[in-house]
Write an enzyme that holds these catalytic residues in place. Structure first.
Site, short mmCIF file in Angstrom:
data_model
loop_
_atom_site.label_atom_id
_atom_site.label_comp_id
_atom_site.label_asym_id
_atom_site.label_seq_id
_atom_site.Cartn_x
_atom_site.Cartn_y
_atom_site.Cartn_z
N ASN A 7 50.37 51.50 -51.07
CA ASN A 7 51.55 51.22 -51.89
C ASN A 7 52.75 51.52 -50.99
O ASN A 7 53.16 52.67 -50.84
CB ASN A 7 51.54 52.11 -53.13
N ARG A 64 49.57 46.92 -52.95
CA ARG A 64 50.38 46.66 -54.14
C ARG A 64 51.57 45.81 -53.71
O ARG A 64 52.29 46.15 -52.78
CB ARG A 64 50.88 47.98 -54.72
N HIS A 153 54.67 46.53 -63.65
CA HIS A 153 53.65 47.54 -63.98
C HIS A 153 52.36 46.89 -64.50
O HIS A 153 51.58 47.53 -65.20
CB HIS A 153 54.13 48.50 -65.12
N ARG A 214 67.49 53.94 -65.17
CA ARG A 214 67.85 52.55 -65.52
C ARG A 214 68.21 52.46 -67.00
O ARG A 214 67.58 53.11 -67.83
CB ARG A 214 66.68 51.60 -65.24
N GLU A 337 46.59 52.96 -61.09
CA GLU A 337 46.79 51.62 -60.53
C GLU A 337 46.00 51.46 -59.23
O GLU A 337 45.54 50.37 -58.91
CB GLU A 337 48.28 51.41 -60.22
#
Ligand code: ADP
Length: 353
Positions: A7, A64, A153, A214, A337
């Site tokens: 990742n 990823r 995601h 965010r 993940e």
């Protein structure tokens, strides 16, 4: 078969090594501060060299990749055409895809001949129906510029939905599941019969829930208004919405939910307000997704806040199911993940394909 999952972010590379198909995690780690002033790791190539120095055998690599636009609807083996296309996707995801690509290019150089796969955050959401992904903008903007909801995601939502079906001992195809990924970035997905039918993040990961820094959903007219009021340019506005808003902006204290819970307990009104707004937004989305799917058998919480903060889960679910004849099961499932990427890489690379 040993599968290395990478990742690669702008200044860090997270890695995990799995023995497949047994799904045993052998090693994991992170290289940070890549390219930062004073760092001993100059670039992603140097970072990956450090990682490979700690690992003695890699059969395949799974990367990823954040954005696959409409082109990549499932994981793919990486060749030069795929690299070209991931590069093209960078126009839409300038913050993420270039860093993902840097990891891919470094692996290509350091592990020549080793198969590499790209697993896209957006891919799981390719099943969204048009009425869920087209914005209320001129339609040609979708055709010309690819402006639509993509969702992110995806690997995490897909993984926890599969796990939920396993835990409930029911086929995924027969279930309606709402998956809540609540970390620093937060998103929520309606999964019907194993397919994503709606999700809260949009063209970028800014849309939807209130997150660590965010803002999530706001009135779009506010962007121009704030720019005029504060006399800031578009980059500063972008920065404000992505980095100085959300829990951090509302509380004025922190983007870290653990800190906010502590402060709220200690009497901080703004920390309490940030938590209330965070939970309220999630509750609204869950209600909407129950309506969209015509019911729901399970709600899954995952990632840092979702897994570890029971108080937040309680606030979100309080009173939520009182009108339902059969309330859904509420499950907490650790995010993984990396395992999902290892599984998909294994499926793509086994048998010499
Ligand atoms: P990221 O999106 O960066 O992977 P995480 O999934 O680690 O984020 O989630 C970070 C959020 O989860 C923070 O708000 C943090 O306060 C909260 N959190 C609560 N408990 C934990 C925990 N035990 N470990 C990590 N994060 C936690």
């Amino acid at each position: 078969m040993k599968i290395l999952v990478i990742n690669s972010g702008s200044s860090s590379i997270k890695y995990e090594l799995f023995e497949m198909p047994g799904e045993r995690r052998i090693q994991k780690g992170i290289i940070e501060h890549i390219g930062e002033r004073g760092s001993r790791v100059r670039d992603h190539y140097a970072g990956l060299k450090l990682i490979l120095g700690k690992i003695n055998c890699v059969s395949a690599v799974g990367h990823r990749v954040v954005h696959g636009v409409e082109r990549f609807q499932k994981p793919v083996l990486i060749d030069s055409a795929v690299i070209r296309e991931i590069r093209c996707c960078s126009a839409i995801a300038p913050l993420h895809n270039p860093a993902n690509l840097a990891g891919i290019m470094a692996c290509k150089k350091l592990l020549p001949g080793v198969k590499q796969a790209a697993v896209f955050d957006t891919a799981f959401h390719h099943s969204l129906p048009g009425y869920a992904y087209i914005y209320g903008l001129p339609y040609e903007y979708y055709k010309k510029y690819g402006i639509r909801k993509y969702g992110f995601h995806g690997t995490s939502h897909e993984y926890v939905a599969q796990e939920a079906a396993r835990i409930l001992k029911r086929p995924l195809a027969a279930l309606r599941i709402i998956t809540c990924h609540l970390g620093n970035g937060c998103s929520i997905t309606a999964v019907k019969g194993g397919r994503s039918v709606d999700t809260s993040m949009g063209f970028t990961p800014l849309e939807g829930l209130v997150m660590g820094t965010r803002c999530g959903d706001i009135d779009p007219a506010l962007v121009g208004y704030i720019m005029r009021k504060k006399k800031i340019d578009i980059h500063a506005a972008d920065n404000l919405l992505n980095k100085a808003s959300g829990l951090k902006g509302i509380s004025g204290i922190s983007n870290d939910m653990r800190v906010l819970e502590e402060k709220a307990k200690g009497g901080s009104r703004r920390a309490g307000l940030a938590i209330e707004i965070f939970c309220y937004r999630i509750k609204k989305y869950i209600g909407a997704y129950i309506a969209v799917m015509g019911g729901c058998e399970a709600i899954v919480f995952t990632a840092g806040i979702g897994e570890h903060q029971a108080g937040i889960r309680r606030r979100i679910t309080r009173g939520l199911f009182s009108h339902l004849r059969r309330p859904p099961r509420v499950l907490v499932i650790p995010a993984n993940e990396e395992l999902m990427i290892a599984r998909q890489t294994y499926l793509l690379t086994k048998g010499g394909r």
